[in-house]
Scaffold this active site. Structure first.
Site, PDB file in Angstrom:
ATOM      1  CD1 TRP A 120      -1.595   1.136  -0.007  1.00 13.13           C
ATOM      2  CD2 TRP A 120       0.551   0.562  -0.172  1.00 13.13           C
ATOM      3  NE1 TRP A 120      -1.453   0.398  -1.163  1.00 13.13           N
ATOM      4  CE2 TRP A 120      -0.148   0.029  -1.298  1.00 13.13           C
ATOM      5  CE3 TRP A 120       1.922   0.330  -0.073  1.00 13.13           C
ATOM      6  CZ2 TRP A 120       0.494  -0.709  -2.299  1.00 13.13           C
ATOM      7  CZ3 TRP A 120       2.559  -0.407  -1.079  1.00 13.13           C
ATOM      8  CH2 TRP A 120       1.841  -0.917  -2.168  1.00 13.13           C
ATOM      9  CB  SER A 121       1.888   4.822   5.337  1.00 16.67           C
ATOM     10  OG  SER A 121       3.083   4.548   4.636  1.00 16.67           O
ATOM     11  CB  VAL A 122      -3.391   3.323   7.469  1.00 19.73           C
ATOM     12  CG1 VAL A 122      -4.288   3.103   8.681  1.00 19.73           C
ATOM     13  CG2 VAL A 122      -3.879   4.553   6.694  1.00 19.73           C
TER      14      VAL A 122
END
Length: 368
Positions: free
Chosen positions: A66-68
């Site tokens: 995801w947002s990593v």
């Protein structure tokens, strides 16, 4: 106690123990890596790929972080800036003329990286995320929700398209291709923005929090007072083949903890890892210059943003929906990554912090 595979330095035994504890508490699977000076002192994994716990998590299991993924997209922009091909102080429209529409001529490249551009919400259908020209055209035509640079609001899905289109306009390559050729390839990092079918057998699907199903959406990660008006992304969207194949550079990166820690060790180690230099020291330092400090309009909490990274005291990094996280400690030349397929409710999720603190226990021994 859960069975943990992999290797680790004896000083860092707290790290595999922390992962085992999370699995014992009911998590399905995950991996953790700690790199110091660009080399692994921890590279461990455990649990299962599937919710039914029939397939063990393996050395090369990968998962949507995801947002990593945002930290990887930021790395692409920082490399371009360091090479003199991208001016972070320039208007976005210098590289992407259509973006100047609807009052966005004053949006600077650094505003995109710092979530201050005023375009936090994805307002199109989910399917449009899989079509790059349509997604970027929609954002180019959108008006900002605030004066660009004056406030911050987390661009959870939109940031990757905004930064990625600038990368594409400059290089002629998609951000996924640029990342593969200029970052992941030289480092031999097993991280992908736009996953090809040959890797599907290695993917651990995202498992929603207990008592939730695959309709659980990302909007649940936000405070009620600042609920997004944008399109909600569901777990089932992230588990789809269409999501894997698409390049959604804020949220669709696939990798394991080893690959995340390796790639971000570039930032921890002054721009060079294992003889491969991607950035100058100054290019790394630029990322940590504070761009915004205050309450995030979308997250409803105080934040500090640099260029593509959250700033947390002397450490830098970011987490993803569902629990995955990367943290960078340049002073110790350390990068810590934790990835998991098991979501928990955001308000109750302290797993990444627990992993990072366990890594600091090892670092104390290393320094003594």
């Amino acid at each position: 106690m859960a069975d943990i595979q992999g290797s680790y330095d004896d000083l860092f035994t707290a790290v595999p123990s922390a992962l085992a504890a999370l699995l014992d508490e009911g998590d399905v699977g995950g991996s953790v890596a700690v790199f110091v000076d660009g080399e692994p002192v921890v590279d461990v994994w455990g649990g299962y790929v599937d919710a039914g716990r029939t397939v063990p998590w393996g050395r090369d299991t990968i998962v949507n972080v995801w947002s990593v993924t945002k930290t990887m997209t930021a790395l692409c922009a920082l490399v371009l800036a360091d090479r003199g091909e991208l001016d972070l102080e320039a208007p976005v429209a210098r590289y992407w003329p259509e973006f100047a529409a609807a009052g966005k001529d004053g949006v600077l490249v650094r505003h995109l990286l710092a979530h201050t551009a005023g375009l936090p919400d994805w307002e199109g259908p989910v399917d449009e995320l899989y079509d790059w020209p349509s997604a970027t055209a929609r954002l180019a035509g959108q008006a900002p929700q605030w004066e660009p640079g004056s406030a911050a609001g987390y661009h959870s899905v939109t940031q990757g398209f905004l930064v990625g289109e600038v990368v594409r306009r400059i290089t002629g390559r998609s951000v996924g291709q640029y990342f593969a050729e200029e970052v992941a390839g030289p480092l031999a990092a097993d991280f992908h923005i736009g996953l090809s079918a040959e890797h599907d057998h290695r993917v651990a699907p995202t498992v929603p929090p207990p008592s939730r199903d695959e309709d659980y959406s990302a909007s649940a990660a936000r405070s009620d007072a600042n609920a997004s008006t944008g399109t909600a992304i569901r777990v089932r969207d992230g588990n789809s083949v269409a999501w894997r194949r698409a390049q959604i550079p804020a949220a669709s990166g696939f990798g394991n903890a080893r690959s995340v820690a390796l790639a971000q060790s570039v930032m921890a180690c002054g721009g060079a890892v294992r003889g491969v230099r991607l950035l100058s020291q100054g290019g790394c330092d630029r990322a940590w210059v504070e761009q915004f400090s205050g309450e995030d309009r979308i997250l409803g909490m105080p934040v500090r943003y640099g260029l593509g990274y959250g700033l947390f005291g002397s450490t830098y990094g970011w987490g993803g929906w569902g629990g995955s996280l990367v943290m960078i400690e340049p002073e110790a030349r350390m990068a810590v990554a934790y990835v998991t397929n098991q979501m928990r409710e955001p308000a109750e999720d302290q797993r990444g912090l627990e992993i990072v603190m366990s890594a600091y226990d090892g670092l104390k021994g290393l320094r003594s």
